[in-house]
Design a protein around this motif. Structure first.
Motif: not given
Length: 326
Positions: A1-6, A65-68, A90-97, A116-119
């Motif tokens: 999977m391809r992950h981007a970290i903002l 493009p990224v998956d997450v 439009t990533p498949d999933s967006v996960v805020p921490l 999604l909602v994350g912690a």
């Protein structure tokens, strides 16, 4: 999977290193000044986990493009950081921490049901671009989906495509060696971290030292325990049940060296800090639900006073630039 970290701070770097070590492609989204000093390798230093060095690309703007998309900036930096993500991406999933309670709504407005909602529970500190010290033994991520049926589409149990995304991400996180707990209730994901983090962050900031310093000051130690009970009461009024006895046991069991990023940021002269994003939503809900929170209010006042008194170091006036973080 391809992950981007903002947000390549402590959390983002530790997460990125774990994913890259597990064989995933990782790209860090950094502001220009940090990218210029980043040498293409994430260096993780940990007495508990051992040292790790993994390669990861860095970009100033994400338009591939990224998956997450993992959003690991701090709350004051969110709006500015999102300008570094191409509007049509439009990533498949967006996960805020992020820490706090208010950030899911603007992210939902931007990314829709992909959010999604994350912690995350972790103690990790960025020491230079691409370098992170991981202090804690633990690293635990909680995730839940969102749903359009709730007003604002923020808090509701997930199913369908969101549930499948959550399940797939939980497997990815576990394979990367991090703990992951899928949850049914997004509100619980945010509150169960905040009931621990908020009293601890306020107390360490007010004491200008780690938890051991708080414990040696009887007034602050009492305020810490009372504030923890009060935050649990506000969570309960917000329909999230938290066992305050278990929370107090956790607070009493943490090592004395335990510190918080809020205290470190205040000491380092970072402006703006997370103080408002952490405290104000809880104080607002306390007023709305008519829950008395005198200890929490006093701790927040002392932390704010400490923030005003802290001097900004001369060599680097702030980690943020126009609300942005790296």
């Amino acid at each position: 999977m391809r992950h981007a970290i903002l947000g390549a701070g402590g959390v983002g770097l530790a997460l990125g290193a774990a994913l890259a070590r597990a064989g995933h492609e990782v790209v860090l989204v950094m502001r220009e000044s940090s990218r210029a000093r980043y040498r293409g390798v994430i260096d993780v230093h940990s007495k508990l986990h051992g040292d790790l060095a993994v390669e990861a690309r860095a970009v100033e703007r994400l338009d591939e493009p990224v998956d997450v998309l993992w959003v690991t900036v701090k709350a004051p930096a969110l709006d500015a950081a999102l300008t570094r993500v191409a509007p049509r991406l439009t990533p498949d999933s967006v996960v805020p921490l992020l820490n706090g309670l208010d950030h899911p709504r603007p992210l939902r407005a931007r990314f829709g049901p992909r959010q999604l909602v994350g912690a995350i529970l972790i103690e990790a500190e960025r020491t230079a671009p691409g370098r992170v010290t991981w202090h804690s033994l633990y690293a635990e991520i909680s995730l839940a989906t969102t749903h359009d049926g709730h007003p604002g589409g923020v808090f509701a149990a997930g199913a369908g495509a969101g549930g499948r995304r959550l399940g797939g991400l939980a497997e990815v996180i576990a394979d990367a060696g991090l703990g992951c707990t899928p949850e049914r209730d997004p509100a619980s994901v945010l509150w169960r971290k905040l009931v621990l983090l908020l009293p601890l962050a306020l107390a360490t900031t007010a004491a200008d030292g780690p938890l051991g310093i708080v414990r040696r000051r009887l007034d602050l130690s009492a305020l810490l325990h009372d504030a923890a009970r009060e935050v649990c009461a506000v969570a309960a009024a917000d329909a999230v049940a938290v066992d305050d006895r278990s929370l107090l046991h956790t607070l009493d069991s943490l090592p004395g060296r335990t510190d918080t990023s809020l205290h470190r940021d205040v000491t380092a002269g970072v402006r703006p800090t997370e103080l408002a994003a952490l405290a104000e939503p809880v104080l607002r809900r306390a007023r709305d639900h008519h829950v008395a929170v005198p200890a929490l209010t006093e701790l927040a006042r002392r932390a704010a006073e400490r923030e005003r008194q802290a001097e900004v170091p001369a060599p680097h006036r702030s980690t943020y630039r126009k609300g942005e973080t790296s």
